[in-house]
Write a protein that holds these residues in place. Structure first.
Motif, PDB file in Angstrom:
ATOM      1  N   THR A   1       4.870 100.060  67.503  1.00  0.00           N
ATOM      2  CA  THR A   1       5.991  99.799  66.280  1.00  0.00           C
ATOM      3  C   THR A   1       5.529  98.166  66.197  1.00  0.00           C
ATOM      4  OG1 THR A   1       7.802  99.596  65.088  1.00  0.00           O
ATOM      5  CG2 THR A   1       8.054  99.696  67.912  1.00  0.00           C
ATOM      6  N   SER A   2       6.135  97.510  65.282  1.00  0.00           N
ATOM      7  CA  SER A   2       6.642  95.792  65.214  1.00  0.00           C
ATOM      8  C   SER A   2       8.057  95.233  65.693  1.00  0.00           C
ATOM      9  CB  SER A   2       7.072  95.522  63.959  1.00  0.00           C
ATOM     10  OG  SER A   2       5.824  95.979  63.230  1.00  0.00           O
ATOM     11  N   THR A   3       8.419  94.303  65.920  1.00  0.00           N
ATOM     12  CA  THR A   3       8.996  93.599  66.554  1.00  0.00           C
ATOM     13  C   THR A   3       9.927  92.772  65.863  1.00  0.00           C
ATOM     14  OG1 THR A   3       7.791  91.280  67.774  1.00  0.00           O
ATOM     15  CG2 THR A   3       7.982  93.677  68.819  1.00  0.00           C
TER      16      THR A   3
ATOM     17  N   LYS B   1      13.311 106.098  61.817  1.00  0.00           N
ATOM     18  CA  LYS B   1      13.159 106.220  60.405  1.00  0.00           C
ATOM     19  C   LYS B   1      11.443 104.913  60.619  1.00  0.00           C
ATOM     20  CE  LYS B   1      13.917 104.609  56.588  1.00  0.00           C
ATOM     21  NZ  LYS B   1      13.049 103.693  55.824  1.00  0.00           N
ATOM     22  N   ASP B   2      10.532 106.301  59.718  1.00  0.00           N
ATOM     23  CA  ASP B   2       9.536 104.293  59.295  1.00  0.00           C
ATOM     24  C   ASP B   2       9.455 105.143  57.486  1.00  0.00           C
ATOM     25  OD1 ASP B   2       7.999 106.538  59.671  1.00  0.00           O
ATOM     26  OD2 ASP B   2       6.751 106.108  60.991  1.00  0.00           O
ATOM     27  N   ASN B   3       8.483 104.716  57.687  1.00  0.00           N
ATOM     28  CA  ASN B   3       7.564 105.138  55.622  1.00  0.00           C
ATOM     29  C   ASN B   3       6.920 106.219  55.414  1.00  0.00           C
ATOM     30  OD1 ASN B   3       8.371 102.565  54.345  1.00  0.00           O
ATOM     31  ND2 ASN B   3       6.749 102.590  53.614  1.00  0.00           N
ATOM     32  N   SER B   4       6.771 107.270  56.704  1.00  0.00           N
ATOM     33  CA  SER B   4       6.134 108.434  56.415  1.00  0.00           C
ATOM     34  C   SER B   4       7.326 109.407  57.535  1.00  0.00           C
ATOM     35  CB  SER B   4       5.224 108.666  57.737  1.00  0.00           C
ATOM     36  OG  SER B   4       5.957 108.455  58.772  1.00  0.00           O
ATOM     37  N   VAL B   5       8.109 108.921  57.881  1.00  0.00           N
ATOM     38  CA  VAL B   5       9.146 109.820  59.164  1.00  0.00           C
ATOM     39  C   VAL B   5      10.266 109.726  58.628  1.00  0.00           C
ATOM     40  CG1 VAL B   5       9.010 109.990  61.026  1.00  0.00           C
ATOM     41  CG2 VAL B   5       9.385 111.938  60.106  1.00  0.00           C
TER      42      VAL B   5
ATOM     43  N   LEU C   1      16.344 101.874  69.430  1.00  0.00           N
ATOM     44  CA  LEU C   1      16.366 102.371  68.217  1.00  0.00           C
ATOM     45  C   LEU C   1      15.696 101.515  67.829  1.00  0.00           C
ATOM     46  CD1 LEU C   1      19.700 104.065  68.366  1.00  0.00           C
ATOM     47  CD2 LEU C   1      17.958 105.044  68.754  1.00  0.00           C
ATOM     48  N   GLU C   2      14.467 102.368  66.990  1.00  0.00           N
ATOM     49  CA  GLU C   2      13.104 101.566  65.759  1.00  0.00           C
ATOM     50  C   GLU C   2      13.747 101.998  65.222  1.00  0.00           C
ATOM     51  OE1 GLU C   2       9.320 101.547  64.242  1.00  0.00           O
ATOM     52  OE2 GLU C   2       9.510 103.142  66.255  1.00  0.00           O
ATOM     53  N   VAL C   3      14.304 101.511  63.807  1.00  0.00           N
ATOM     54  CA  VAL C   3      13.954 101.587  62.334  1.00  0.00           C
ATOM     55  C   VAL C   3      12.932 100.530  61.588  1.00  0.00           C
ATOM     56  CG1 VAL C   3      15.440 101.123  60.340  1.00  0.00           C
ATOM     57  CG2 VAL C   3      16.322 101.392  62.046  1.00  0.00           C
ATOM     58  N   LEU C   4      11.741 100.632  61.447  1.00  0.00           N
ATOM     59  CA  LEU C   4      10.795  99.774  61.100  1.00  0.00           C
ATOM     60  C   LEU C   4      10.437 100.429  59.254  1.00  0.00           C
ATOM     61  CD1 LEU C   4       7.878  98.418  61.772  1.00  0.00           C
ATOM     62  CD2 LEU C   4       6.342 101.120  61.802  1.00  0.00           C
ATOM     63  N   GLU C   5      10.688  98.989  58.205  1.00  0.00           N
ATOM     64  CA  GLU C   5      10.551  99.074  57.394  1.00  0.00           C
ATOM     65  C   GLU C   5       9.150 100.127  56.490  1.00  0.00           C
ATOM     66  OE1 GLU C   5      14.087  96.677  55.489  1.00  0.00           O
ATOM     67  OE2 GLU C   5      13.727  96.222  57.071  1.00  0.00           O
ATOM     68  N   ALA C   6       7.902  99.494  56.785  1.00  0.00           N
ATOM     69  CA  ALA C   6       7.544  99.505  56.957  1.00  0.00           C
ATOM     70  C   ALA C   6       5.552  99.870  57.675  1.00  0.00           C
ATOM     71  CB  ALA C   6       6.171  98.386  56.293  1.00  0.00           C
TER      72      ALA C   6
END
Length: 329
Positions: A221-223, A245-249, A272-277
């Motif tokens: 994932t991104s940082t 979350k991310d864009n796929s799930v 905890l990861e919230v990825l916007e793309a």
């Protein structure tokens, strides 16, 4: 002292394997896992599946074998190669980088003269393999051939840098967890998927065939820890990331809860990861058949989709431990 198996990691990272061309990396992984699983199979699309049999729930663990790359579309009279992308290749990342073809042929990515760099697109770029003519170039490269970045494995104390950490590091974590798994009540399908970078294709077909009770993807994932980057509460070296979350799930609440509770019980550092793309194999797994509760364990990675992706050894070790403990529950 790091417990990372550098020899295995180097082999995984430096093996050729753009999307749709995963044969070499599949052979490397098959050789590595064959003594640790009860059954190995390759499905019709090319996913490698290692099964640890058990009486409990069916759990699918997915790490994708493929990496981003480029494909030859045209060779001009002077031997310069035009290309298209396989997966998310940025022209600004690609410029003046070296690429390597399956047979070891190396080239460098150049560009036409531009008055403004903002006009840079892949159509304005070419690969130079040092050929003087089309005939000379055709001795090494043909239309439809694929190449990946040339970015060898480097470790500097806690940092690992290489091409293809997305997602060979996920494959490495799955392999090490598979070897370490001792008291697992569940039936675990370790799936090393194909064609994730071009639309999560391998995970979709593999999940349909396995029909699991739960899915876990392992990916990067991104940082948000480099100067003036887009704000994101994700740091290299602060532990494995549990996806929200991310864009796929949207991670299934029960799977996310299981991961968080397991990390807390075993004092495993986590974020905890919230990825916007972007997305991962869980994006395909969770909507297979009538639905599969799914989550993701991520490794924070700087400079994703470049020849110099970077991760922390600490985060890799946290991810291996977390995956093992979740599977043993």
């Amino acid at each position: 002292m790091s417990k990372i198996n550098n020899d295995l990691l180097k082999k995984l990272l430096e093996t050729f394997g753009p999307s749709g061309n995963e044969e070499a990396i599949r052979d490397v992984i098959r050789e590595e896992i064959k003594g640790y699983v009860d059954e190995i199979k390759v499905d019709a699309l090319g996913n490698l599946i290692g099964i640890k049999k058990g009486q409990g729930k069916k759990i699918m663990v997915a790490g994708h074998m493929d990496e981003i790359g480029i494909m030859v579309t045209n060779i001009d009279e002077n031997g310069f190669i035009r290309f298209t992308s396989i997966g998310g290749v940025s022209p600004f990342t690609e410029l003046y980088q070296r690429v390597i073809f399956a047979d070891g042929t190396l080239g460098v990515v150049g560009m036409e003269k531009l008055d403004d760099m903002k006009d840079l697109t892949l159509s304005k770029m070419f690969i130079d393999i040092g050929a003087g003519s089309k005939e000379e170039a055709l001795k090494k490269v043909n239309v439809g051939d694929v190449a990946c970045f040339y970015g060898p494995f480097v470790q500097n104390d806690d940092y690992i840098m290489s091409k293809a950490l997305d997602d060979r590091i996920g494959c490495y974590i799955a392999i090490e967890a598979l070897k370490a798994l001792k008291n697992c009540p569940n039936e675990v399908y370790f799936v090393f998927t194909v064609q994730e970078e071009v639309g999560l294709r391998g995970a979709r077909t593999a999940a349909y065939g396995i029909d699991p009770d739960m899915g876990i993807a392992i990916d990067v994932t991104s940082t948000g820890d480099t100067p003036k980057c887009k704000p994101m509460d994700m740091k290299m070296g602060s532990g494995a990331a549990i996806k929200v979350k991310d864009n796929s799930v949207l991670a299934h609440p029960e799977v996310k809860k299981l991961m968080i509770e397991t990390a807390k019980e075993n004092n495993i550092p986590y974020q905890l990861e919230v990825l916007e793309a972007g997305g991962t194999d869980s994006g395909a797994i969770h909507i297979t058949r009538s639905g599969v509760p799914s989550g993701v364990i991520s490794v924070p990675c700087r400079y994703v989709h470049s020849p110099a992706e970077m991760v922390s050894v600490k985060d890799v070790e946290s991810a291996i431990e977390l995956l093992c403990k979740v599977l043993e529950k």
